[in-house]
Design a protein around this motif. Structure first.
Motif, PDB file in Angstrom:
ATOM      1  N   GLU A  65       0.826  -1.208   0.000  1.00 21.29           N
ATOM      2  CA  GLU A  65       0.000   0.000   0.000  1.00 21.29           C
ATOM      3  C   GLU A  65       0.858   1.256   0.000  1.00 21.29           C
ATOM      4  O   GLU A  65       0.567   2.234  -0.694  1.00 21.29           O
ATOM      5  CB  GLU A  65      -0.946   0.002   1.211  1.00 21.29           C
ATOM      6  N   GLU A  68       2.483   1.567  -3.472  1.00 21.93           N
ATOM      7  CA  GLU A  68       1.505   1.471  -4.549  1.00 21.93           C
ATOM      8  C   GLU A  68       1.835   0.284  -5.441  1.00 21.93           C
ATOM      9  O   GLU A  68       0.986  -0.548  -5.722  1.00 21.93           O
ATOM     10  CB  GLU A  68       1.383   2.760  -5.372  1.00 21.93           C
ATOM     11  N   PRO A 103      -3.015  -1.274  -4.338  1.00 21.11           N
ATOM     12  CA  PRO A 103      -4.259  -0.527  -4.547  1.00 21.11           C
ATOM     13  C   PRO A 103      -4.649  -0.378  -6.018  1.00 21.11           C
ATOM     14  O   PRO A 103      -3.804  -0.337  -6.917  1.00 21.11           O
ATOM     15  CB  PRO A 103      -3.952   0.839  -3.929  1.00 21.11           C
ATOM     16  N   SER A 181      -9.379   0.786  -2.481  1.00 17.81           N
ATOM     17  CA  SER A 181      -8.151   0.022  -2.679  1.00 17.81           C
ATOM     18  C   SER A 181      -8.393  -1.184  -3.576  1.00 17.81           C
ATOM     19  O   SER A 181      -7.497  -1.621  -4.306  1.00 17.81           O
ATOM     20  CB  SER A 181      -7.565  -0.428  -1.343  1.00 17.81           C
TER      21      SER A 181
END
Length: 345
Positions: A65, A68, A103, A181
């Motif tokens: 997260e 990314e 995400p 997400s």
């Protein structure tokens, strides 16, 4: 004396041109339009056994997260800092740890994933989720929502391939994060393969992704079985071995508008005769060991290694074990633009 005078006059003329941001073509024509293709890149190998520990270390440093996309970019040392495996191809190794989600977002470059390790990773594309198994070839069309995750107990690692350098040339690379997400799912798993991947098509078949194939997971189990049977049914091609290309079921073309993809099978002891082509390639060793010779440079490879092959360099393969080799290339663009060339010895 006359020659020196002419040379001095020309230099003075060139200096006057430079003041107006102009230059004489005749001084650079041989460089910008050479007699044959030239590349500033060299062949290069990335050993999976060396990079895997570093990728897992990155997993301790930051979450999916936070990153990314937690990826080690495979940079060709010919042009460091440019995030390129070849002049037109981006390659990287991506890690998703158990329970993680990379995400959802979308972007203008087209992307492919080739699963190297792990059995319970997944990717969701355009509202459909697919479980990724080792050797699966998975596509993310340009501007399609996608997210990744890992429902298993072991790390999931895959090879990323994108056309970022090409899109960057047009200054058209951009992305868009999703509000969630994980994107909402609108179709059951296996829907695209059922509709388009069984030698059947909807009566008014069109890809929801325009020029990109509507199938976004080509399972390795099927590909491997097809290659083995094809190798038994006919002698291997002198230059290609037993090679089958991935196809868009709508038009029979390459699965992606900018990237060509295929799989080569060589049985133990087989070798190919040298050829060269204008397209640059990235080769991933799915199974087996052998050698690839690129413009005289002999590279020994093993399972899960990645090798960059610049364009217009002689290449040939030999297998010391049964080999299954995945390739992606910019050939799809070369063919569309009309300048793809190939020479065989």
């Amino acid at each position: 004396m006359a020659g020196k005078t002419t040379s001095a006059r020309r230099r003075a003329f060139y200096q006057r041109l430079a003041a107006f941001e102009a230059a004489p073509l005749w001084e650079v024509l041989g460089n910008i339009v050479p007699r044959q293709p030239t590349s500033h890149y060299h062949a290069h190998q990335w050993h999976y056994s060396q990079l895997r520990p570093l990728l897992l270390e990155a997993g301790d440093l930051l979450t999916a997260e936070e990153a990314e996309r937690r990826v080690l970019v495979l940079e060709n040392p010919s042009c460091p800092g440019q995030s390129r495996a070849t002049p037109s191809l981006y390659a990287g190794l991506q890690l998703i740890l158990p329970g993680e989600t990379a995400p959802a977002h979308r972007h203008t470059p087209s992307a492919l994933r080739f699963l190297i390790e792990g059995e319970r990773g997944y990717t969701s594309v355009g509202g459909e989720r697919t479980t990724m198994r080792e050797g699966d070839f998975v596509i993310t069309p340009a501007w399609a929502w996608h997210d990744h995750g890992n429902d298993g107990d072991e790390p999931v690692i895959w090879l990323d391939g994108l056309d970022i350098p090409v899109i960057s040339y047009f200054e058209s690379v951009f992305s868009d994060p999703h509000e969630e997400s994980r994107q909402p799912l609108s179709r059951p798993e296996g829907d695209s393969l059922a509709r388009y991947g069984q030698n059947l098509l909807p009566i008014d078949a069109r890809s929801p992704y325009g020029p990109t194939t509507p199938i976004f997971n080509y399972p390795y189990e099927r590909t491997r079985d097809a290659l083995i049977k094809a190798a038994l049914g006919a002698a291997p091609d002198e230059h290609w071995g037993t090679t089958l290309r991935y196809a868009n079921p709508i038009d029979g073309g390459w699965p992606m508008p900018t990237l060509a993809t295929w799989m080569t099978h060589l049985r133990k002891g087989e070798q190919t005769t040298a050829l060269r082509s204008t397209d640059s390639q990235v080769m991933h060793v799915v199974e087996g060991r052998g050698e690839i010779t690129i413009d005289g440079q002999v590279i020994s490879f093993g399972p899960k290694d990645v090798i960059a092959i610049p364009g217009w360099q002689w290449r040939r393969l030999s297998a010391s074990e049964d080999c299954f080799l995945f390739f992606f290339s910019d050939r799809a663009l070369h063919e569309k633009l009309g300048f793809h060339r190939e020479e065989r010895q």
